[in-house]
Design a protein around this motif. Structure first.
Motif, PDB file in Angstrom:
ATOM      1  N   VAL A 363       0.850  -1.208   0.000  1.00  0.00           N
ATOM      2  CA  VAL A 363       0.000   0.000   0.000  1.00  0.00           C
ATOM      3  C   VAL A 363       0.878   1.248   0.000  1.00  0.00           C
ATOM      4  O   VAL A 363       0.669   2.188  -0.768  1.00  0.00           O
ATOM      5  N   LYS A 364       1.909   1.238   0.855  1.00  0.00           N
ATOM      6  CA  LYS A 364       2.779   2.421   0.943  1.00  0.00           C
ATOM      7  C   LYS A 364       3.499   2.681  -0.370  1.00  0.00           C
ATOM      8  O   LYS A 364       3.604   3.823  -0.815  1.00  0.00           O
ATOM      9  N   GLU A 365       3.968   1.603  -0.969  1.00  0.00           N
ATOM     10  CA  GLU A 365       4.691   1.718  -2.228  1.00  0.00           C
ATOM     11  C   GLU A 365       3.770   2.294  -3.321  1.00  0.00           C
ATOM     12  O   GLU A 365       4.142   3.202  -4.067  1.00  0.00           O
ATOM     13  N   LEU A 366       2.538   1.777  -3.373  1.00  0.00           N
ATOM     14  CA  LEU A 366       1.605   2.249  -4.395  1.00  0.00           C
ATOM     15  C   LEU A 366       1.141   3.680  -4.110  1.00  0.00           C
ATOM     16  O   LEU A 366       1.011   4.487  -5.034  1.00  0.00           O
ATOM     17  N   GLU A 367       0.924   3.997  -2.841  1.00  0.00           N
ATOM     18  CA  GLU A 367       0.487   5.357  -2.525  1.00  0.00           C
ATOM     19  C   GLU A 367       1.579   6.374  -2.843  1.00  0.00           C
ATOM     20  O   GLU A 367       1.292   7.500  -3.244  1.00  0.00           O
ATOM     21  N   ALA A 368       2.824   5.955  -2.700  1.00  0.00           N
ATOM     22  CA  ALA A 368       3.931   6.843  -3.059  1.00  0.00           C
ATOM     23  C   ALA A 368       3.909   7.142  -4.557  1.00  0.00           C
ATOM     24  O   ALA A 368       4.355   8.194  -5.010  1.00  0.00           O
ATOM     25  N   LYS A 369       3.367   6.213  -5.328  1.00  0.00           N
ATOM     26  CA  LYS A 369       3.295   6.414  -6.787  1.00  0.00           C
ATOM     27  C   LYS A 369       2.057   7.200  -7.202  1.00  0.00           C
ATOM     28  O   LYS A 369       1.880   7.491  -8.380  1.00  0.00           O
ATOM     29  N   GLY A 370       1.172   7.468  -6.258  1.00  0.00           N
ATOM     30  CA  GLY A 370      -0.001   8.277  -6.599  1.00  0.00           C
ATOM     31  C   GLY A 370      -1.326   7.538  -6.493  1.00  0.00           C
ATOM     32  O   GLY A 370      -2.386   8.117  -6.725  1.00  0.00           O
ATOM     33  N   TYR A 371      -1.280   6.236  -6.167  1.00  0.00           N
ATOM     34  CA  TYR A 371      -2.534   5.509  -5.967  1.00  0.00           C
ATOM     35  C   TYR A 371      -3.205   6.018  -4.695  1.00  0.00           C
ATOM     36  O   TYR A 371      -2.525   6.499  -3.783  1.00  0.00           O
ATOM     37  N   THR A 372      -4.522   5.885  -4.648  1.00  0.00           N
ATOM     38  CA  THR A 372      -5.210   6.207  -3.416  1.00  0.00           C
ATOM     39  C   THR A 372      -6.246   5.122  -3.192  1.00  0.00           C
ATOM     40  O   THR A 372      -6.922   4.713  -4.122  1.00  0.00           O
ATOM     41  N   PHE A 373      -6.322   4.630  -1.969  1.00  0.00           N
ATOM     42  CA  PHE A 373      -7.269   3.546  -1.697  1.00  0.00           C
ATOM     43  C   PHE A 373      -8.453   4.030  -0.881  1.00  0.00           C
ATOM     44  O   PHE A 373      -9.371   3.289  -0.614  1.00  0.00           O
ATOM     45  N   GLU A 374      -8.410   5.303  -0.485  1.00  0.00           N
ATOM     46  CA  GLU A 374      -9.518   5.843   0.302  1.00  0.00           C
ATOM     47  C   GLU A 374     -10.811   5.780  -0.470  1.00  0.00           C
ATOM     48  O   GLU A 374     -11.869   5.496   0.068  1.00  0.00           O
ATOM     49  N   GLY A 474      12.264  16.102 -11.123  1.00  0.00           N
ATOM     50  CA  GLY A 474      12.801  15.242 -12.160  1.00  0.00           C
ATOM     51  C   GLY A 474      11.826  14.223 -12.712  1.00  0.00           C
ATOM     52  O   GLY A 474      12.175  13.433 -13.581  1.00  0.00           O
ATOM     53  N   THR A 475      10.592  14.197 -12.226  1.00  0.00           N
ATOM     54  CA  THR A 475       9.653  13.225 -12.784  1.00  0.00           C
ATOM     55  C   THR A 475       8.520  13.964 -13.485  1.00  0.00           C
ATOM     56  O   THR A 475       8.269  15.132 -13.234  1.00  0.00           O
ATOM     57  N   HIS A 476       7.820  13.235 -14.348  1.00  0.00           N
ATOM     58  CA  HIS A 476       6.697  13.827 -15.068  1.00  0.00           C
ATOM     59  C   HIS A 476       5.444  13.817 -14.210  1.00  0.00           C
ATOM     60  O   HIS A 476       5.328  13.025 -13.288  1.00  0.00           O
ATOM     61  N   ALA A 477       4.505  14.675 -14.580  1.00  0.00           N
ATOM     62  CA  ALA A 477       3.193  14.618 -13.930  1.00  0.00           C
ATOM     63  C   ALA A 477       2.568  13.270 -14.275  1.00  0.00           C
ATOM     64  O   ALA A 477       2.802  12.717 -15.345  1.00  0.00           O
ATOM     65  N   ILE A 478       1.784  12.737 -13.341  1.00  0.00           N
ATOM     66  CA  ILE A 478       1.114  11.474 -13.616  1.00  0.00           C
ATOM     67  C   ILE A 478      -0.399  11.644 -13.482  1.00  0.00           C
ATOM     68  O   ILE A 478      -0.866  12.610 -12.894  1.00  0.00           O
ATOM     69  N   THR A 479      -1.109  10.690 -14.061  1.00  0.00           N
ATOM     70  CA  THR A 479      -2.562  10.785 -14.082  1.00  0.00           C
ATOM     71  C   THR A 479      -3.157   9.694 -13.215  1.00  0.00           C
ATOM     72  O   THR A 479      -2.736   8.543 -13.283  1.00  0.00           O
ATOM     73  N   ARG A 480      -4.110  10.089 -12.401  1.00  0.00           N
ATOM     74  CA  ARG A 480      -4.833   9.105 -11.590  1.00  0.00           C
ATOM     75  C   ARG A 480      -6.275   9.046 -12.067  1.00  0.00           C
ATOM     76  O   ARG A 480      -6.916  10.077 -12.219  1.00  0.00           O
ATOM     77  N   VAL A 481      -6.736   7.829 -12.306  1.00  0.00           N
ATOM     78  CA  VAL A 481      -8.108   7.650 -12.773  1.00  0.00           C
ATOM     79  C   VAL A 481      -8.882   6.837 -11.739  1.00  0.00           C
ATOM     80  O   VAL A 481      -8.398   5.810 -11.258  1.00  0.00           O
ATOM     81  N   LEU A 482     -10.049   7.319 -11.377  1.00  0.00           N
ATOM     82  CA  LEU A 482     -10.943   6.579 -10.481  1.00  0.00           C
ATOM     83  C   LEU A 482     -12.197   6.231 -11.268  1.00  0.00           C
ATOM     84  O   LEU A 482     -12.819   7.111 -11.858  1.00  0.00           O
ATOM     85  N   ILE A 483     -12.511   4.948 -11.284  1.00  0.00           N
ATOM     86  CA  ILE A 483     -13.721   4.515 -11.989  1.00  0.00           C
ATOM     87  C   ILE A 483     -14.701   3.950 -10.969  1.00  0.00           C
ATOM     88  O   ILE A 483     -14.323   3.153 -10.109  1.00  0.00           O
ATOM     89  N   ASP A 498      -0.855   6.204 -13.969  1.00  0.00           N
ATOM     90  CA  ASP A 498       0.224   6.098 -14.952  1.00  0.00           C
ATOM     91  C   ASP A 498       0.503   7.481 -15.528  1.00  0.00           C
ATOM     92  O   ASP A 498      -0.306   8.393 -15.381  1.00  0.00           O
ATOM     93  N   GLU A 499       1.645   7.604 -16.222  1.00  0.00           N
ATOM     94  CA  GLU A 499       1.902   8.853 -16.936  1.00  0.00           C
ATOM     95  C   GLU A 499       0.920   8.995 -18.081  1.00  0.00           C
ATOM     96  O   GLU A 499       0.580  10.098 -18.492  1.00  0.00           O
TER      97      GLU A 499
END
Ligand SMILES: [Zn+2]
Length: 525
Positions: A363-374, A474-483, A498-499
């Motif tokens: 969970v921590k690893e994914l949340e660091a990448k921008g995922y959200t589980f809330e 140094g990183t690109h903006a990323i996109t989070r999609v919630l369906i 993902d980017e």
């Protein structure tokens, strides 16, 4: 029948129905009335017979179709017109003929409104009140009076506003409800006026609008000042900012002030009733609504989770089951082992310490990448299933997908997707067309899988949210999609990051379909 010493009076079907975008058929109104009766309110105001044909029909059908256990129906209407007898006024006749045991008459109590809106004299207005109340009483109906613009009227001419109350009470009105029609009052000043009104011989009630965000607070202040009749609407419906939320008022009075207003088991069904009514009104439920909102007892656990596990009451103002709600844990980037374990337990899984550690790390690893589980419970549950007991079985494995977007001559933009996947030992290639790339991918996946899993026909994508997350150094903006997806028994949300927006959407889509199949009882192969 409810105790008459304190009235819970619902006006959803009349005042609540004034809400922008809210349209109720007669059948809808009958359904809402049944829900409110089930909750145990004392009075249900059905509408204005005579003035509105739909409301006339409501009262006609209510006689045979509504079998109320707790509540009494109230018909709403105005005092007679100036210069005619109540007995000769056709609108008063419609109230009489409604068959409702109670009539709630609206009357002017603000001197300026009498002169400007009603265009009559202050004396004639009092005569209209006296005559209409006593006429209906003599015909066998119980009468309540809504004193419109009472608080502003009291500011303008206190003696006259109080005279209106006295006149109604002397003519036989059982209750005079003081209306903050413009909704501009604050609790302290309102309470002073209620005290003055309660010092007359009349029994007073309260009717508040929420324009200052104080409708519930004003209602409670009025009760403290002597009101023994509270009006409000289901879920706080009403025009502008809404009316006092009757559910909040009842829960507050019953759970915090010791009033015995509705049966305990009915109160414990309030969350369901509140949501059932939103199904009828087709108004999106407010997830933050006090007591009954989906988020009303949702905790962002993190640091507090271990304490919540020991004693949940340290972190909630009541036991949510008293109003039929549930405590819910949100898995956030503050997640520790305790909150993950709690969430796992809530979903019905027992995690070993090893499972919990792995899951927290993931969970921590994914949340660091921008995922959200809330907001993506379904994605969390899939992650949990991947971790527990050696991982989950797959319904399908994707080999590849491709989407093209084409602007055709004439300006139409269409998308076409091709999906290649493996399921139940077959390799399947399918295409789909849609108005956008995600829609096309969704269609292609369904074409690919519908032969094997016909239950996918019931699955629907109901919401799609995109958020661009700022990149760090140094990183690109990323996109989070919630369906958000739904089937006939509920809804669930999944997340992808993902980017590339289409890859992020694909991840969320893949999980949405997988979770839908799990809900349908398909365990994967
Ligand atoms: Zn109102």
């Amino acid at each position: 029948m409810a105790d008459d010493r304190f009235h819970v009076y619902d006006t959803t079907l009349r005042d609540g129905a004034q809400q922008e975008g809210l349209n109720l058929t007669v059948a809808d109104k009958l359904t809402v009335a049944r829900h409110l009766d089930g909750l145990g309110v004392g009075f249900i105001e059905g509408g204005w017979p005579g003035a509105n044909p739909k409301d006339t029909e409501f009262f006609r059908r209510a006689r045979t179709e509504l079998d109320l256990k707790h509540a009494q129906l109230a018909a709403f209407g105005a005092t007679r017109r100036a210069g005619v007898k109540a007995a000769d006024d056709p609108l008063v006749a419609a109230l009489r003929e409604s068959g409702a045991p109670v009539v709630t008459l609206v009357a002017k109590s603000h001197d300026r409104h009498v002169e400007l809106a009603l265009r009559t004299t202050l004396t004639e207005n009092l005569a209209m009140i006296r005559d209409t109340v006593s006429h209906l009483r003599a015909e066998g109906q119980r009468v309540f009076l809504d004193a419109e613009h009472f608080f502003d009227g009291y500011k303008s001419n206190p003696a006259y506003a109080l005279e209106v109350i006295r006149t109604a009470a002397e003519a036989g009105a059982d209750v005079v409800a003081l209306c903050d029609t413009n909704g501009g009052m604050l609790p302290d000043e309102l309470a002073e006026v209620v005290l003055a009104a309660a010092a007359t011989s009349a029994r007073v009630g309260i009717h508040c609008h929420d324009d200052t965000g104080c409708a519930v607070a004003n209602t409670l202040a009025a009760v403290k000042a002597g009101a023994t009749h509270v009006q409000g609407c289901a879920n706080g419906y009403g025009e502008r900012s809404g009316n006092a939320n009757l559910f909040t008022v009842v829960a507050n009075l019953q759970l915090k002030r010791g009033f015995d207003l509705v049966p305990r088991e009915a109160l414990a069904d309030m969350t369901r009733v509140a949501h059932a009514i939103t199904e009828v009104t087709n108004v999106t439920p407010n997830s933050h609504q006090p007591y009954v909102g989906v988020s009303a007892f949702a905790h962002k656990a993190g640091l507090h989770a271990s304490a919540i596990k020991v004693d949940p009451n340290l972190y909630q103002h009541i036991d949510p089951s008293e109003v039929g709600n549930d405590m819910r844990m949100l898995v956030s980037d503050m997640a520790g082992r305790a909150s993950v374990e709690l969430k796992g337990r809530e979903l019905g899984y027992t995690l070993t310490p090893q499972d919990s550690r792995e899951l927290v790390d993931r969970v921590k690893e994914l949340e660091a990448k921008g995922y959200t589980f809330e907001a993506a419970d379904a994605s969390f549950e899939l992650l949990l299933r991947d971790t527990v007991g050696g991982g989950r079985r797959r319904h399908f494995e994707v080999e590849s997908w491709r989407v093209i977007v084409e602007r055709r001559p004439g300006g139409d933009v269409v998308s076409e997707a091709t999906v290649k996947l493996h399921a139940k030992g077959e390799r399947i290639v399918a295409t789909g067309e849609g108005n956008g790339p995600v829609n096309a991918l969704d269609k292609a996946v369904r074409v690919a899988l519908e032969q094997l899993y016909p239950e996918l026909a019931r699955l629907e994508l109901t919401d799609f949210k995109v958020r661009i997350l700022e990149g760090t150094h140094g990183t690109h903006a990323i996109t989070r999609v919630l369906i958000t997806s739904s089937d006939d028994s509920g809804e669930w949300s999944t997340v992808g990051v993902d980017e590339n927006i289409i890859e992020a959407s694909w991840q969320a889509l893949d999980q949405a379909v997988t979770y839908g199949l799990l809900r349908a009882g398909r365990d994967g192969d």
